[in-house]
Enzyme design. Structure first.
Site, PDB file in Angstrom:
ATOM      1  N   SER A 143       0.886  -1.170   0.000  1.00  0.00           N
ATOM      2  CA  SER A 143       0.000   0.000   0.000  1.00  0.00           C
ATOM      3  C   SER A 143       0.914   1.207   0.000  1.00  0.00           C
ATOM      4  O   SER A 143       2.092   1.102   0.372  1.00  0.00           O
ATOM      5  CB  SER A 143      -0.837  -0.015   1.285  1.00  0.00           C
ATOM      6  OG  SER A 143      -1.420   1.250   1.524  1.00  0.00           O
ATOM      7  N   TYR A 156      -1.615  -0.947  10.347  1.00  0.00           N
ATOM      8  CA  TYR A 156      -1.701  -1.298   8.921  1.00  0.00           C
ATOM      9  C   TYR A 156      -0.452  -0.798   8.198  1.00  0.00           C
ATOM     10  O   TYR A 156       0.168  -1.532   7.412  1.00  0.00           O
ATOM     11  CB  TYR A 156      -2.967  -0.670   8.346  1.00  0.00           C
ATOM     12  CG  TYR A 156      -3.223  -0.929   6.874  1.00  0.00           C
ATOM     13  CD1 TYR A 156      -3.694  -2.159   6.436  1.00  0.00           C
ATOM     14  CD2 TYR A 156      -3.023   0.077   5.929  1.00  0.00           C
ATOM     15  CE1 TYR A 156      -3.950  -2.382   5.096  1.00  0.00           C
ATOM     16  CE2 TYR A 156      -3.281  -0.140   4.586  1.00  0.00           C
ATOM     17  CZ  TYR A 156      -3.751  -1.369   4.168  1.00  0.00           C
ATOM     18  OH  TYR A 156      -4.001  -1.593   2.832  1.00  0.00           O
TER      19      TYR A 156
HETATM   20  N1  LIG Z   1      -8.767  -0.938  -1.434  1.00  0.00           N
HETATM   21  C1  LIG Z   1      -7.776  -0.076  -1.383  1.00  0.00           C
HETATM   22  O1  LIG Z   1      -7.961   1.115  -1.622  1.00  0.00           O
HETATM   23  C2  LIG Z   1      -6.380  -0.559  -1.073  1.00  0.00           C
HETATM   24  C3  LIG Z   1      -5.332   0.362  -1.090  1.00  0.00           C
HETATM   25  C4  LIG Z   1      -4.031  -0.082  -0.836  1.00  0.00           C
HETATM   26  C5  LIG Z   1      -3.789  -1.431  -0.602  1.00  0.00           C
HETATM   27  N2  LIG Z   1      -4.816  -2.308  -0.587  1.00  0.00           N
HETATM   28  C6  LIG Z   1      -4.495  -3.726  -0.349  1.00  0.00           C
HETATM   29  O2  LIG Z   1      -4.954  -4.483  -1.454  1.00  0.00           O
HETATM   30  C7  LIG Z   1      -5.293  -5.806  -1.029  1.00  0.00           C
HETATM   31  C8  LIG Z   1      -6.703  -6.143  -1.472  1.00  0.00           C
HETATM   32  O3  LIG Z   1      -7.582  -5.156  -0.948  1.00  0.00           O
HETATM   33  P1  LIG Z   1      -9.106  -4.978  -1.428  1.00  0.00           P
HETATM   34  O4  LIG Z   1      -9.379  -3.552  -1.533  1.00  0.00           O
HETATM   35  O5  LIG Z   1      -9.388  -5.861  -2.591  1.00  0.00           O
HETATM   36  O6  LIG Z   1      -9.824  -5.485  -0.096  1.00  0.00           O
HETATM   37  P2  LIG Z   1     -11.056  -6.465   0.078  1.00  0.00           P
HETATM   38  O7  LIG Z   1     -11.421  -6.384   1.530  1.00  0.00           O
HETATM   39  O8  LIG Z   1     -12.103  -6.203  -0.934  1.00  0.00           O
HETATM   40  O9  LIG Z   1     -10.391  -7.886  -0.237  1.00  0.00           O
HETATM   41  C9  LIG Z   1      -9.469  -8.485   0.622  1.00  0.00           C
HETATM   42  C10 LIG Z   1      -9.742  -9.984   0.596  1.00  0.00           C
HETATM   43  O10 LIG Z   1      -8.808 -10.618   1.490  1.00  0.00           O
HETATM   44  C11 LIG Z   1      -9.504 -11.631   2.174  1.00  0.00           C
HETATM   45  N3  LIG Z   1      -8.884 -11.915   3.461  1.00  0.00           N
HETATM   46  C12 LIG Z   1      -8.894 -11.136   4.569  1.00  0.00           C
HETATM   47  N4  LIG Z   1      -8.285 -11.778   5.582  1.00  0.00           N
HETATM   48  C13 LIG Z   1      -7.879 -12.974   5.087  1.00  0.00           C
HETATM   49  C14 LIG Z   1      -7.213 -14.081   5.661  1.00  0.00           C
HETATM   50  N5  LIG Z   1      -6.835 -14.101   6.951  1.00  0.00           N
HETATM   51  N6  LIG Z   1      -6.944 -15.157   4.872  1.00  0.00           N
HETATM   52  C15 LIG Z   1      -7.332 -15.154   3.574  1.00  0.00           C
HETATM   53  N7  LIG Z   1      -7.990 -14.142   2.980  1.00  0.00           N
HETATM   54  C16 LIG Z   1      -8.258 -13.068   3.742  1.00  0.00           C
HETATM   55  C17 LIG Z   1     -10.917 -11.079   2.376  1.00  0.00           C
HETATM   56  O11 LIG Z   1     -11.840 -12.130   2.607  1.00  0.00           O
HETATM   57  C18 LIG Z   1     -11.152 -10.328   1.096  1.00  0.00           C
HETATM   58  O12 LIG Z   1     -11.833 -11.093   0.129  1.00  0.00           O
HETATM   59  C19 LIG Z   1      -5.118  -5.801   0.496  1.00  0.00           C
HETATM   60  O13 LIG Z   1      -3.846  -6.357   0.818  1.00  0.00           O
HETATM   61  C20 LIG Z   1      -5.177  -4.335   0.859  1.00  0.00           C
HETATM   62  O14 LIG Z   1      -4.477  -4.048   2.060  1.00  0.00           O
HETATM   63  C21 LIG Z   1      -6.108  -1.907  -0.808  1.00  0.00           C
END
Ligand SMILES: NC(=O)c1ccc[n+]([C@@H]2O[C@H](COP(=O)([O-])OP(=O)(O)OC[C@H]3O[C@@H](n4cnc5c(N)ncnc54)[C@H](O)[C@@H]3O)[C@@H](O)[C@H]2O)c1
Length: 256
Positions: A143, A156
């Protein structure tokens, strides 16, 4: 483009926003998929749609906090396709926006376990498998909070800084083994999860969004496809000499 024709691609967090879209786009470019997430139901729904489109998809639910999951996912790729060409370690979770002393300690441990220890376990099992087959590509979802401080998201941010550290070190250790390891560092994307988080912030969603956008030179959120497009680029053959990078996809946030 057909950059991933016949390639075996593993995606964790595949039922979520970025993971689901990544699964669709890797499949569109010919990949054979292993999809993982906590919930088998959501994965099966996604897999059914992808299979209707002609993709080969194996589903392997699991919790990335367990080392046995990392091992099982590598074995699933080897047993389904004989190799693991690309691993996208994307599963992650945030904690509610809080000043550091107000972050619940149990939740902090969970956030570190999912975002950081989960990526460590993944690398620990993916690297030897890729070394045995002569190479591979790993992309860790960090991130922009892995590059700069993130007020109200301390734990985080600590976890995502850790992911960047694991990424650079693994890249250096395995560069001569033909394994590339990179991290992607998005700022907030225009997803339901982000809008839900903004709604919890001081002043309500509109004021919170205005504060977030004020820190981004491009003054907007990322689209999911802008983030996933960068993901595929880092995993693709056009990035063959790119390793150990933590690439911001952040509208300029980390540049100022
Ligand atoms: N959405 C954003 O704006 C953003 C920005 C920067 C980084 N990220 C990173 O991108 C990645 C995906 O984020 P997203 O926005 O798609 O989030 P999201 O919440 O839509 O998807 C994350 C997925 O990870 C799964 N998950 C959570 N804990 C878990 C575990 N213990 N074991 C297995 N699966 C697990 C959840 O069930 C979910 O389906 C993450 O690592 C997040 O930190 C997201």
């Amino acid at each position: 483009m057909n950059r991933f024709a016949g390639k075996s691609v593993l995606i964790t967090g595949a039922a979520g926003g970025f993971g689901r879209r990544a699964a669709e786009r890797f499949a569109d470019e010919g990949a054979r998929l292993v999809l993982s997430d906590l919930s088998a139901d959501r994965l099966e729904q996604l897999a059914a749609g992808l299979r209707r489109g002609g993709a080969e998809v194996a589903v392997e639910p699991g919790d990335v906090c367990q080392e046995s999951t990392a091992q099982r996912l590598v074995e699933a790729a080897l047993s389904a396709y004989g190799r693991l060409d690309v691993a996208v370690n994307n599963a992650g979770m945030m904690h509610p926006f809080r000043k550091l002393p107000e972050v619940d300690s149990g939740l902090a441990e969970k956030v570190l376990a999912v975002n950081l220890t989960g990526v460590f376990y993944a690398l620990k099992h993916q690297l030897p498998a890729m070394e045995r087959q002569g190479g591979g590509v790993i992309l860790n979802m960090a991130s922009v909070a892995g590059l700069v401080g993130a007020p109200l998201l301390s734990v985080y941010a600590a976890a995502k800084h850790g992911v960047v550290g694991l990424t650079k070190t693994a890249a250096a250790e395995y560069a001569r083994r033909n394994i590339r390891v990179n991290a992607l560092c998005p700022s907030f994307a225009d997803t339901a999860m982000v809008h839900d988080e903004l709604a919890q912030m001081r002043g309500g969603p509109d004021e919170a969004l205005a504060r977030v956008l004020g820190a981004i030179p491009m003054r907007r959120l990322a689209s999911v496809d802008e983030v996933v497009g960068a993901m595929l680029t880092l995993c693709g053959p056009e990035s063959a000499f790119v390793t150990g990078v933590a690439l911001p996809v952040d509208g300029g946030l980390s540049a100022v």
